[in-house]
Design a protein around this motif. Structure first.
Motif, short mmCIF file in Angstrom:
data_model
loop_
_atom_site.label_atom_id
_atom_site.label_comp_id
_atom_site.label_asym_id
_atom_site.label_seq_id
_atom_site.Cartn_x
_atom_site.Cartn_y
_atom_site.Cartn_z
N PHE A 1 0.82 -1.21 0.00
CA PHE A 1 0.00 0.00 0.00
C PHE A 1 0.86 1.26 0.00
CE2 PHE A 1 -2.44 3.44 1.82
CZ PHE A 1 -3.53 3.43 0.95
N SER A 2 1.92 1.26 0.82
CA SER A 2 2.73 2.49 0.91
C SER A 2 3.37 2.81 -0.43
CB SER A 2 3.84 2.36 1.94
OG SER A 2 3.44 1.64 3.03
N LEU B 1 -6.86 -12.03 7.08
CA LEU B 1 -6.68 -10.76 6.36
C LEU B 1 -7.19 -9.57 7.16
CD1 LEU B 1 -5.76 -9.55 3.65
CD2 LEU B 1 -8.14 -9.63 2.94
N ILE B 2 -8.38 -9.74 7.76
CA ILE B 2 -8.99 -8.59 8.44
C ILE B 2 -8.18 -8.18 9.67
CG2 ILE B 2 -11.10 -7.74 9.53
CD1 ILE B 2 -12.55 -9.73 7.54
N PRO B 3 -7.79 -9.15 10.55
CA PRO B 3 -6.92 -8.73 11.67
C PRO B 3 -5.64 -8.07 11.17
CG PRO B 3 -7.67 -10.98 12.00
CD PRO B 3 -8.17 -10.57 10.67
N ALA B 4 -5.08 -8.56 10.06
CA ALA B 4 -3.84 -7.97 9.55
C ALA B 4 -4.07 -6.52 9.13
CB ALA B 4 -3.31 -8.80 8.38
N PHE B 5 -5.21 -6.25 8.50
CA PHE B 5 -5.53 -4.87 8.13
C PHE B 5 -5.64 -3.99 9.37
CE2 PHE B 5 -6.97 -5.92 3.77
CZ PHE B 5 -6.27 -4.92 3.13
N VAL B 6 -6.29 -4.54 10.39
CA VAL B 6 -6.45 -3.78 11.63
C VAL B 6 -5.08 -3.43 12.20
CG1 VAL B 6 -7.31 -3.92 13.99
CG2 VAL B 6 -8.71 -4.74 12.11
N VAL B 7 -4.15 -4.39 12.14
CA VAL B 7 -2.79 -4.15 12.64
C VAL B 7 -2.13 -3.01 11.86
CG1 VAL B 7 -0.47 -5.14 12.70
CG2 VAL B 7 -2.40 -6.44 13.61
N VAL B 8 -2.29 -3.02 10.53
CA VAL B 8 -1.69 -1.96 9.71
C VAL B 8 -2.27 -0.60 10.11
CG1 VAL B 8 -1.43 -1.05 7.38
CG2 VAL B 8 -1.24 -3.49 7.78
N LEU C 1 0.45 3.73 8.62
CA LEU C 1 1.05 3.43 7.33
C LEU C 1 2.47 3.94 7.24
CD1 LEU C 1 -1.82 3.98 4.85
CD2 LEU C 1 -0.45 1.94 5.15
N GLY C 2 3.30 3.16 6.55
CA GLY C 2 4.65 3.61 6.28
C GLY C 2 5.59 3.41 7.46
N SER C 3 5.07 3.00 8.60
CA SER C 3 5.95 2.83 9.75
C SER C 3 6.20 1.34 9.99
CB SER C 3 5.32 3.45 10.99
OG SER C 3 5.99 2.97 12.13
#
Lengths: 293, 416
Positions: free
Chosen positions: A33-34, A225-232, A237-239
């Motif tokens: 994404f970044s 996938l959904i927990p991973a998105f929540v983590v991001v 972003l970018g960190s």
């Protein structure tokens, strides 16, 4: 130490381990994404492919062979996906790439279902990693400790690649300002492909690591996938370290919620996300990325 | 460019052909070859989501049954035309059931696994007065407070599952005076199972001392296993569902605890997913492919020949439902709902591929039938990936009435 505290400590340490499962997926999502602005809903699919590959390949080339080859095959698949699909979408409306990856996710899941059937297929922990490690009153599964070591090595390797190599410098510059990178005469195109390979390869590695302890079935990608998105989102972003810290935090809070009030255990990460977004809309350690503002 | 219009590029041509094929596929009628003189059976079951693995077996079972019925002359000399669809969720199940009846003129609906979708279908068939044979929904409520005179249950209800495995646990001394830890799936099915399970445990001198409600999207059980290790119960009981069971069994083996465990609900595919050396505990099952009964062995043989793997218990349910219904239609020489209701109302004995014949109990339409329990086969005796379990004797034993494991009217009142 009172017994209650010991058990809480056990949940905290175990939660860290659980966070690691999300971490390998979340780092890849964040990278793609970044750099390209693509929200990769198909990321869970590559995780599932990694799990299926190790199940098939173990019979052919043994556990160690399959353990090494499977994530690499997934990385190649990631490169192909980037070359054929992603690169047509970097400069388009993000809605289009969202539709693209949504479609890819469905194709992967249904493809796995058509080839292997809908039922979970068995895969066991390799014999030499059976057993538990006892630390005083605490118990750890040997296999999960092995996962932790592999994941730490993978994350450290990724960090080194991004922070200490010329490849990483171009990628980081590309995240901040792709046009300037272009003006300096560097074509970002091969870097996009490299990042996709890395990100999908990490997802494949996560699938390989999880195959012995979770059900290997076509929809397994969606589960993570959904927990991973929540983590991001929580990490920002970018960190890089933001995502690492968020994965650990999500794991720990989930563990403690299971301890005190299990019905809310899966919801706990969403509450955490809500709190973080209210206080810091860019996530805990999110950087300002001019083109996404 | 005029040229390109006269001679469209090959690429565009290919795209055109591709697009047309795709559209053609989408536009094809639902029933490709409408036959005037057939009897239509509608089948609905979830193919995606956490019940999808079972739904796939359901479709295989009913397909095989219809093939065999047609080969033997069909229903009153007319072939059955089988319609198959993914029921997805309660709302979609309801819409599709409605369409089956009003547009496709099916004479009955067979299938379903989710109790919520089963209830939705039951409401549709009640409106249109068609029969629905439930082959996979377990909740007692569907036979009790939500019961319906057009719905028959081939699938055993939660009470039958609980009493089957509970009796075995009681004999092993794991219930009376023991402290038990429940892991319960946090939705309707899990809650219903937990309620029935508690009634059995407490009625037999045991105590449910701990209960964790587990969200249905949980895939990691390590935190629960650590809690269980700390609590040191005498027995762990799983009221989990679907892939949760596979994940729990796999991860419980990882921690090597010596606390015995059992489940009040189960499907064989979930054990197959856990695999050799990992599967353990004691579980109830409605039917199993190792059952040593001629009719059952013939079914296993035909199924394995056709699909390349043995049938799972869900395949049995849909196979038996289609067979029982077709046989009843031939018996009364009608597909009329009222005639069939009257026929089943007499509680005729039914061949259900088990040691004892079954029958639909008149007051709640539940199939009275033998149940079984199973435990893990020792690893060195396992021959193949389907062979992970040892089947126990039928419950109830031959000298007890089949009703003895079913809910009583006091436990599960139903007004048809």
């Amino acid at each position: 130490m009172p017994l209650e505290l010991v058990f809480i400590l056990e949940q905290v340490l175990n939660g860290l381990l659980v966070g690691v499962y999300y971490l390998l997926i979340a780092l890849g999502l964040s990278l793609i994404f970044s750099l390209g602005g693509i929200v990769n809903l198909a990321h869970g699919g590559f995780y599932a492919i990694g799990a299926y590959l190790i199940v098939i390949l173990t019979g052919e080339i043994g556990f160690f062979g399959a353990f090494v080859v499977s994530p690499i095959l997934v990385a190649f698949l990631g490169m192909a996906t980037e070359r054929v699909f992603f690169r047509r979408f970097y400069r388009l409306d993000p809605m289009l790439s969202l539709l693209l990856t949504f479609g890819l996710a469905m194709i992967i899941e249904q493809g796995l279902r058509m080839i292997f059937g809908a039922a979970p297929i068995p895969y066991a922990i390799p014999g030499f990693l059976h057993g538990q490690v006892l630390l005083g009153k605490l118990i750890f599964s040997s296999y999960r400790l092995a996962i932790l070591i592999v994941a730490i090595l993978a994350v450290a390797g990724l960090w080194f690649l991004l922070q200490r190599t010329p490849f990483g410098r171009v990628v980081r510059a590309g995240v901040q300002n792709p046009d300037m990178v272009g003006a300096l005469g560097i074509s970002l195109s091969p870097y996009f492909t490299g990042v996709a390979a890395l990100a999908m390869g990490l997802a494949g590695l996560a699938g390989v690591l999880m195959a012995p302890i979770t059900g290997v079935h076509p929809a397994m990608g969606l589960e993570i996938l959904i927990p991973a998105f929540v983590v991001v989102v929580i990490g920002g972003l970018g960190s890089f370290w933001g995502v690492v810290a968020a994965a650990a935090l999500v794991g720990i809070i989930r563990g403690l919620t299971v301890y005190y009030y299990p019905p809310a255990s899966e919801a706990s990460m969403y509450l955490l996300m809500l709190a973080v977004l209210l206080l810091r809309p860019r996530g805990m350690f999110g950087e300002r990325i001019a083109r996404f503002e | 460019m005029v040229h390109s219009i006269v001679h469209p590029s090959r690429r565009r041509l290919l795209a055109g052909i591709g697009g047309a094929t795709l559209l053609g596929g989408i536009g094809a009628p639902h029933i490709v070859r409408a036959q005037a003189d057939t009897v239509r059976f509608g089948h609905l079951t979830p193919l995606t989501g956490f019940l999808g693995p079972l739904g796939a077996y359901a479709q295989m079972g009913v397909t095989l049954a219809v093939e065999e019925i047609n080969a033997a002359g069909g229903v009153m000399g007319r072939p059955i035309e089988l319609l198959l669809e993914d029921s997805v969720n309660p709302a979609t199940a309801s819409t599709k059931a409605e369409r089956y009846i009003t547009r496709d003129n099916v004479v009955c609906i067979i299938g379903e696994i989710s109790s919520a979708s089963g209830l939705a279908i039951a409401q549709v068939v009640e409106r249109h007065q068609k029969l629905f044979l439930n082959t996979g929904c377990n909740s007692d409520a569907l036979r009790g407070s939500d019961c319906n005179r057009y719905m028959f249950h081939v699938e055993a209800c939660n009470t039958q599952y609980v009493k089957a495995v509970g009796t075995a646990l009681l004999q092993r001394g794991l219930i009376d005076g023991k402290k038990i830890y429940f892991l319960t799936a946090d939705y309707a099915y899990g809650h219903d199972l937990s309620r029935v399970g508690k009634r059995f445990v407490e009625g037999n001198g045991g105590e449910v001392a701990w209960e964790d409600l587990v969200p249905t999207d949980s895939t990691d059980f390590s935190a629960y296993i650590l809690k269980i290790r700390q609590a040191q119960p005498d027995l762990i009981v799983s009221n989990l569902a679907g892939n949760q069971i596979t994940n729990f069994v796999k991860q419980y083996a990882e921690y090597g605890l010596d606390i015995p465990y059992a489940g009040f609900g189960f499907d064989t595919a979930l054990a197959w997913g856990a695999g050799k050396g990992t599967f353990g505990g004691e579980w109830p099952v409605v039917w199993h492919h190792d059952l040593d009964v001629p009719a059952s062995l013939a079914f296993v043989d035909a199924f394995t020949t056709k699909f390349g793997k043995p049938p799972e218990n869900q395949a049995w349910g849909d196979y038996v439902a289609a067979k029982v219904l077709a046989a009843a239609m031939n018996e009364v020489e009608s597909t009329d709902t009222a005639a069939l209701l009257e026929h089943f109302g007499k509680e005729p004995k039914l061949d259900i591929l088990k040691g004892r014949e079954g029958y639909f109990r008149d007051w709640d339409h539940q199939l009275m039938q033998e149940m079984y329990t199973m435990t893990a086969r020792p690893v060195d005796e396992v021959q193949n990936e389907w062979d992970l379990m040892v089947l126990g004797p039928p419950v109830p034993p031959a000298d007890e009435a089949l009703e003895s494991i079913a809910p009583t009217p006091e436990e599960n009142a139903c007004e048809l």
